[in-house]
Design a protein around this motif. Structure first.
Motif, short mmCIF file in Angstrom:
data_model
loop_
_atom_site.label_atom_id
_atom_site.label_comp_id
_atom_site.label_asym_id
_atom_site.label_seq_id
_atom_site.Cartn_x
_atom_site.Cartn_y
_atom_site.Cartn_z
N ASN A 96 8.81 45.38 -28.77
CA ASN A 96 8.10 44.50 -29.47
C ASN A 96 6.70 44.35 -30.03
O ASN A 96 6.14 45.49 -28.82
CB ASN A 96 8.88 42.59 -29.10
CG ASN A 96 10.41 42.20 -28.80
OD1 ASN A 96 10.71 43.48 -29.61
ND2 ASN A 96 10.77 41.90 -27.79
N ASP A 97 6.48 43.21 -31.21
CA ASP A 97 4.55 43.46 -30.86
C ASP A 97 4.09 41.98 -30.22
O ASP A 97 5.02 41.75 -29.08
CB ASP A 97 4.64 42.36 -32.60
CG ASP A 97 5.60 42.86 -33.64
OD1 ASP A 97 5.20 44.17 -33.76
OD2 ASP A 97 5.31 42.48 -34.54
N ILE A 98 3.17 42.60 -30.07
CA ILE A 98 2.32 41.63 -28.95
C ILE A 98 1.03 40.95 -29.96
O ILE A 98 0.81 41.50 -30.25
CB ILE A 98 1.29 43.03 -27.78
CG1 ILE A 98 2.45 44.27 -27.16
CG2 ILE A 98 0.76 42.38 -27.08
CD1 ILE A 98 1.73 45.33 -26.34
N ALA A 99 1.38 39.52 -29.15
CA ALA A 99 0.60 38.73 -29.39
C ALA A 99 -0.48 38.19 -28.68
O ALA A 99 -0.21 37.67 -27.84
CB ALA A 99 1.13 37.45 -29.96
N PHE A 100 -2.24 38.76 -28.58
CA PHE A 100 -2.63 37.99 -28.08
C PHE A 100 -3.71 37.10 -28.65
O PHE A 100 -3.34 36.50 -29.71
CB PHE A 100 -4.74 38.97 -27.74
CG PHE A 100 -3.68 40.36 -27.26
CD1 PHE A 100 -4.24 40.83 -25.93
CD2 PHE A 100 -2.74 41.42 -27.68
CE1 PHE A 100 -3.22 41.86 -24.83
CE2 PHE A 100 -2.96 42.44 -26.56
CZ PHE A 100 -3.28 42.54 -25.33
N ILE A 101 -3.25 35.86 -27.97
CA ILE A 101 -3.59 34.61 -28.31
C ILE A 101 -5.43 33.70 -27.80
O ILE A 101 -5.21 33.64 -26.54
CB ILE A 101 -3.21 33.49 -27.65
CG1 ILE A 101 -1.15 33.81 -28.46
CG2 ILE A 101 -3.28 31.83 -28.51
CD1 ILE A 101 -0.14 32.78 -28.19
N VAL A 102 -6.11 33.64 -28.67
CA VAL A 102 -7.61 32.96 -28.74
C VAL A 102 -7.65 32.16 -28.98
O VAL A 102 -7.27 31.47 -30.19
CB VAL A 102 -8.41 34.05 -29.59
CG1 VAL A 102 -9.59 33.33 -28.68
CG2 VAL A 102 -8.09 35.95 -29.00
N GLY A 103 -7.89 30.90 -27.64
CA GLY A 103 -8.09 29.43 -27.98
C GLY A 103 -9.25 29.41 -29.04
O GLY A 103 -10.28 30.50 -29.65
#
Length: 155
Positions: A96-103
C-alpha cells in the motif's frame, strides 16, 4: 511504492517548495513522493478544536483508500534514519501507499492521530509545518538511499 505527504498549508515560501522538490526529484523511480496540500481552515473566531476537526475531514478525504497512515506529531515515536528505513521496508511488504500526515499551525486533530497506523516525531522540538515537509522529504530520500545501498547515508 508511493509516499504521500499530506500537509495542511498552502502558499509555502519558495525555499520550502524548492527544498521539498530537491529531495523528491532525487528519489528513485520505484519510490515516488507526492505532495497533497490541504487548505487550512479559516480561523474567523473558531476554536482550535473546530479548526482541527475541519482539517481532519479534508485530510481523510484526500487520502487514497487502504494507505498506511503515519501521523507526524512532536509527541510521536522517534526513529533513527536506519529504523525508519527498516520500517519502510516492512511497510513496503503489504504494497500500500504510505501517507505521512503533517498538521498545520495547530497540529493534528486527535481523530487523525488515533486512527493512524503510526505516530512518529521528526523531532522532539516543535517545527514549522513547512520545514517539516522538507525534513520529511530528506529523511525519506535518506531512508530509501540506505535501503538501496546508496552512499548518501553514511553511518
Amino acid at each position: 511504492m508511493k509516499f504521500l505527504v499530506c500537509a495542511v498549508g498552502h502558499k509555502m515560501p519558495r525555499w520550502i517548495a524548492a527544498g521539498f522538490e530537491e529531495y523528491t526529484r532525487r528519489m528513485p523511480h520505484e519510490a515516488t513522493v507526492e505532495l497533497l496540500e490541504i487548505k487550512p481552515e479559516e480561523r474567523s473566531g473558531k476554536k482550535v478544536e473546530q479548526l482541527l476537526a475541519a482539517e481532519a475531514v479534508r485530510i481523510l478525504a484526500a487520502l487514497p483508500p487502504r494507505c498506511r497512515m503515519v501521523a507526524l506529531d512532536e509527541h510521536g515515536r522517534q526513529l533513527t534514519t536506519v529504523k525508519l528505513a527498516d520500517s519502510i521496508t516492512e511497510w513496503m511488504r503489504n504494497g500500500n501507499d504510505i501517507a505521512f500526515i503533517v498538521g498545520g499551525a495547530d497540529g493534528l486533530d486527535a481523530r487523525i492521530k488515533n486512527s493512524a497506523d503510526d505516530v512518529l516525531a521528526l523531532s522532539a522540538m516543535t517545527l514549522p509545518h513547512g520545514l517539516a515537509r522538507v525534513l520529511l522529504a530528506e529523511q525519506l530520500y535518506r531512508a530509501v538511499s540506505f535501503i538501496k545501498g546508496h552512499p548518501y547515508h553514511r553511518v
